[in-house]
Scaffold this motif. Structure first.
Motif, mmCIF file in Angstrom:
data_model
loop_
_atom_site.group_PDB
_atom_site.id
_atom_site.type_symbol
_atom_site.label_atom_id
_atom_site.label_comp_id
_atom_site.label_asym_id
_atom_site.label_seq_id
_atom_site.Cartn_x
_atom_site.Cartn_y
_atom_site.Cartn_z
ATOM 1 N N SER A 275 -11.452 8.617 5.757
ATOM 2 C CA SER A 275 -12.238 9.325 4.585
ATOM 3 C C SER A 275 -13.331 8.254 4.446
ATOM 4 O O SER A 275 -13.733 8.214 2.853
ATOM 5 C CB SER A 275 -11.620 10.278 3.638
ATOM 6 N N ARG B 239 -2.020 16.645 3.390
ATOM 7 C CA ARG B 239 -2.860 15.674 3.076
ATOM 8 C C ARG B 239 -2.253 14.426 3.202
ATOM 9 O O ARG B 239 -1.159 14.260 2.478
ATOM 10 C CB ARG B 239 -3.662 16.059 1.800
ATOM 11 N N GLU C 256 0.218 7.180 2.806
ATOM 12 C CA GLU C 256 0.317 6.592 3.992
ATOM 13 C C GLU C 256 1.150 5.268 3.932
ATOM 14 O O GLU C 256 1.933 4.789 4.685
ATOM 15 C CB GLU C 256 -1.051 6.242 4.256
ATOM 16 N N ARG D 106 -6.512 -2.924 6.239
ATOM 17 C CA ARG D 106 -6.584 -1.579 5.458
ATOM 18 C C ARG D 106 -6.186 -1.811 4.274
ATOM 19 O O ARG D 106 -5.596 -0.939 3.606
ATOM 20 C CB ARG D 106 -5.602 -0.787 6.380
ATOM 21 N N GLY E 60 -6.267 -1.799 0.725
ATOM 22 C CA GLY E 60 -6.987 -0.965 -0.366
ATOM 23 C C GLY E 60 -7.543 -1.635 -1.426
ATOM 24 O O GLY E 60 -9.034 -1.456 -1.700
ATOM 25 N N HIS F 39 -10.487 19.589 4.274
ATOM 26 C CA HIS F 39 -10.128 19.748 3.097
ATOM 27 C C HIS F 39 -11.508 19.818 2.115
ATOM 28 O O HIS F 39 -11.463 20.350 0.922
ATOM 29 C CB HIS F 39 -9.285 18.908 2.325
ATOM 30 N N THR G 214 -4.639 7.840 2.100
ATOM 31 C CA THR G 214 -4.872 6.761 2.961
ATOM 32 C C THR G 214 -4.495 5.353 2.205
ATOM 33 O O THR G 214 -4.553 5.393 0.856
ATOM 34 C CB THR G 214 -5.979 6.659 3.646
ATOM 35 N N SER G 215 -4.159 4.385 2.896
ATOM 36 C CA SER G 215 -4.070 2.691 2.229
ATOM 37 C C SER G 215 -5.404 2.602 1.492
ATOM 38 O O SER G 215 -5.133 1.712 0.576
ATOM 39 C CB SER G 215 -3.768 1.925 3.323
ATOM 40 N N LEU G 216 -6.220 3.342 1.557
ATOM 41 C CA LEU G 216 -7.614 2.979 0.781
ATOM 42 C C LEU G 216 -7.965 3.748 -0.053
ATOM 43 O O LEU G 216 -8.904 3.734 -1.090
ATOM 44 C CB LEU G 216 -8.916 3.056 1.684
ATOM 45 N N GLY G 217 -6.953 4.631 -0.580
ATOM 46 C CA GLY G 217 -6.901 5.636 -1.465
ATOM 47 C C GLY G 217 -7.690 6.825 -1.448
ATOM 48 O O GLY G 217 -7.820 7.528 -2.336
ATOM 49 N N THR G 218 -8.400 6.989 -0.193
ATOM 50 C CA THR G 218 -9.120 8.218 0.100
ATOM 51 C C THR G 218 -7.843 9.082 0.652
ATOM 52 O O THR G 218 -6.813 8.906 0.783
ATOM 53 C CB THR G 218 -9.994 7.881 1.149
ATOM 54 N N GLU G 219 -8.300 10.494 0.592
ATOM 55 C CA GLU G 219 -7.639 11.452 1.281
ATOM 56 C C GLU G 219 -8.226 12.342 2.518
ATOM 57 O O GLU G 219 -9.387 12.356 2.483
ATOM 58 C CB GLU G 219 -7.492 12.606 0.207
#
Ligand code: SF4
Lengths: 376, 354
Positions: A47, B331, B262, A8, A10, A365, B334-339
């Motif tokens: 997402s 909200r 996250e 995971r 980033g 959202h 996430t660890s990937l930077g998405t929300e």
């Protein structure tokens, strides 16, 4: 950093996304279907679509066994538990799936049915041993990932001559469902398939060859967000190279043949069923299994003389289109207003792996504030 | 307990309770000698304090300054014993924490036991002893109680209802509607331990490393936090429904939205792994020894260091911020930077099938 966190990361994700963006040709779209509800769930939970360039469209497929089990089959289970007094053993995520008239196993249990959640078929066998005076029925559900465990339970039950155990079999087969969704032989608008790793370790990858032959690249992926991004990248490269094939991104355990022991156990106990109704997809030929003659004594449908009655899908629910990837959840009039995970109308809102539930739980959202004003 | 008993043991039974092989039977709830004996030899002996020893229908307690706080909670947990605790210690910790979350000092507890006929006396004794230990360690005595026995099949072994009374100094008001946009959100430690410990005990699952419940009384940590940062706006313990439910409740109550990170949320790797396997979201899993605090951003660093200095807040972290949001969403970045949205759970979390 532990293993899960690595998957995971980033930084790695962004590197993959940059590579995806670089690989995408500006003059075309890429429609990729994630077959499995588990993938749908991960895509929504992270997402991932927000990270992809606009040319890449992820289309949700039919691969959630909870979503595609028709209401009439739930009715059979509820009837057994409520009217025939059996101990019904089931996996947890079946508890809230609506049968007809929004009956569920949860509600049946509240009404007095003896329904027990189990984590494996062995628990169901144990319950049968502990309750010799009661009939114990295991509600078998799932694709080839869960079917081998049911097969083993049938074999054990027969070898032990267990007199009070039977299986209400609803096990589904992956390949026929894919064929149906992709329209047998038809021109299709999908460019590639992201296939689920866990099922593939059982069924093998050879089954996907036919899709590659028809022009859809296949990538077998694991269930971490980076697995899925990698799948997208490699599928786009396959598509650009016009070289559709079956790629393995899951594990070294994955072979073309799959798991011969699991497949043999299934073949021995559960041959193909000629036609089986799927929620949203109608009756699909050879798309499920039934309990074989040699194990007839352990077939709940025969033992209790059950008769399947199809139940029409709820009005206005567009699940049929959603599991085929033809429309998105937001296109449904009921999405988020009448139909929410707390009170689902259609199957796609039931399981957290269904496309509607995933979109509602994780992605609302992004929707206009009016959608789902009820629950906001 | 509140049923009057005579002080002389010899008056109600020739032999003392068989705490090794005996079982609770209907007589133990009948109001007769057997019950008096159970109360005296087990409950009185373990909880042993002057208020309980008054032996009247109600305990007479000295009043204390400040506003009175009262809370009650019923504890039903299966199995009764789990890694890291049991229903008895849980019933003490849970109620103390409910009092502590409004900034109050817990003073007294009461406990009502609904016991299923057939429960081994040894189990009951173990639970009562654990409860007494938890109450002693927390410095909050059990001053009154009640015992009922119900027929076999009518209770899941044992239910305990615990009521707590405490006091809060004038001027301290912790409440969800005091949260303001910009406030920092702090979490006192790793999430999901209790729920996963219970699940592993219930389903007989075993993981590489044992997972213990985080069950603990948080009032001492809270006292330290208030002393350092009286500007705290709100405290809440994320029990049933986990972090997800608690934050959603507070977002609604404060009419704001929250964004949490996250990567900032502490999760024990074994719990994380177990959740992956079972298809559960750690954000939705119960905790029994953790709290969430909201405070103005300028006090967040101070509050964090006070929390980290306490053994129950060692792994505390700042996990997010409150902000304006007409839809009151929670909200997660996430660890990937998405929300994505963090939703309430619907129903109870159930392990998935594949
Ligand atoms: S929102 Fe509900 S009713 Fe609409 S398609 Fe999805 S599941 Fe069916």
């Amino acid at each position: 950093m532990n293993l899960i966190e690595q998957f995971r990361d980033g930084g790695l994700a962004h590197a993959l996304c940059d590579a995806i963006a670089a690989a995408c040709r500006p003059d075309r779209d890429y429609r990729l279907m994630e077959v499995c509800g588990g993938h749908t769930h991960v895509i929504a939970r992270y997402s991932l679509e927000d990270l992809l360039p606009p040319q890449v469209r992820l289309v949700h497929g039919p691969g959630c066994p909870v979503c595609v089990l028709p209401a009439g089959r739930i009715d059979l289970a509820i009837g057994l538990a409520l009217d025939r007094g059996v101990i019904l053993c089931t996996y947890g995520d079946m508890m809230r799936v609506p049968g007809s008239h929004r009956a569920t196993l949860t509600r049946a249990r509240a009404a007095g049915a003896d329904i027990r959640m189990v984590l494996s078929t062995l628990d169901a066998l144990r319950i049968a041993h502990e309750n010799p005076a009661r009939e114990v029925v295991f509600l078998g559900i799932g694709f080839e990932t869960t079917a081998p465990a049911t097969a083993v339970a049938l074999k054990v039950a027969r070898s032990e001559a267990l007199a009070n155990f039977s299986v209400l079999n609803n096990h589904l087969l992956t390949a026929p469902a894919l064929r149906a969704v992709l329209g047998e032989g038809d021109e299709t608008t999908l460019d590639g398939l992201i296939a689920p790793g866990h099922v593939s370790t059982i069924i093998g990858t050879r089954l996907y060859d036919e899709f590659a032959e028809r022009g859809q690249g296949v990538y077998v992926a694991g269930f971490e967000p980076l697995d899925l991004l990698e799948a997208v990248l490699l599928l786009i490269r396959q598509i650009n190279d016009r070289a559709p094939r079956v790629d393995n991104g899951y594990s070294r355990a994955l072979t073309a043949e799959g798991n011969p022991r699991a497949l043999a156990a299934m073949a021995e106990t559960m041959p193909e069923r000629r036609g089986f109704e799927w929620r949203g997809l109608g009756i699909l030929a050879d798309s499920a299994t039934q309990i074989g003659e040699d194990f007839a004594a352990f077939d709940a449908e025969r033992r209790f003389d059950l008769c399947y009655e199809p139940v029409p899908d709820p009005k206005s629910c567009i699940c049929a289109d959603i599991v085929r990837g033809a429309r998105r959840p937001e296109a449904c009039k009921l999405f988020g207003t009448v139909c929410t995970p707390d009170d689902p109308i259609g199957p796609c809102m039931v399981s957290s792996e269904g496309a509607c539930a995933a979109q509602w739980r994780f992605g609302r959202h992004r929707l206009a504030p009016t959608a789902g004003a009820v629950a906001a | 307990m509140s049923e009057p008993i005579t002080s002389k043991r010899g008056n109600f039974a020739a032999r003392s309770l068989d705490l090794e092989a005996g079982r609770v039977d209907m007589n133990h709830g009948g109001g007769g000698r057997a019950m008096a004996q159970l109360v005296a030899e087990l409950f009185q002996a373990e909880f042993n304090n002057p208020f309980l020893a008054q032996g009247n229908d109600a305990a007479l307690l000295p009043s204390a300054a400040g506003q009175l706080v009262m809370t009650t909670d019923a504890y039903v947990v299966s199995p009764l014993f789990f890694p890291g605790g049991d229903i008895g210690s849980l019933a003490v910790h849970g109620t103390i924490n409910d009092i502590a979350m409004v900034g109050a000092r817990p003073l007294y507890l009461s406990a009502a036991f609904v016991i299923e006929e057939g429960l081994p006396l040894a189990d009951l004794a173990r639970i009562v002893a654990s409860m007494a230990r938890a109450s002693r360690e927390a410095g909050v005595p059990v001053v009154t109680g009640d015992t009922k026995v119900v027929e076999r099949g009518k209770a899941d072994g044992l239910f305990i209802t615990t009521t707590g009374v405490g006091t809060v100094p004038e001027g301290i008001i912790f409440s969800g509607d005091r949260i303001r946009s910009g406030d920092a959100i702090l979490l006192s430690g790793s999430i999901g331990d209790h729920g996963v410990a219970i699940m592993s005990a219930r389903e007989g699952l075993s993981f590489n490393a044992p997972i213990e419940s985080d069950s603990a009384a948080l009032h001492d940590l809270v006292t330290a936090m208030i002393a350092a940062v009286p500007e705290i706006r709100c405290l809440r313990d994320p029990t049933r429904g986990g972090l997800a439910a608690t934050l959603n409740e507070l977002a609604t109550q404060s009419e704001l939205g929250f964004v949490i990170e996250e990567t900032a949320i502490p999760i024990n790797p074994v719990v994380r792994g177990a959740c992956e396997i079972l298809g559960l979201d750690p954000l939705g899993i119960a905790n029994e020894g953790k709290l969430i605090a909201f405070c103005p951003p300028e006090h967040a660093a101070m509050l964090l260091s006070v929390m980290q200095a306490h053994p129950l807040g060692r792994d505390a972290a700042i996990i997010g911020t409150a902000g304006q949001d007409p839809r009151n969403f929670v909200r997660l970045r996430t660890s990937l930077g998405t929300e994505r949205v963090v939703d309430w759970l619907f129903g109870s979390q159930l392990p998935r099938i594949c």
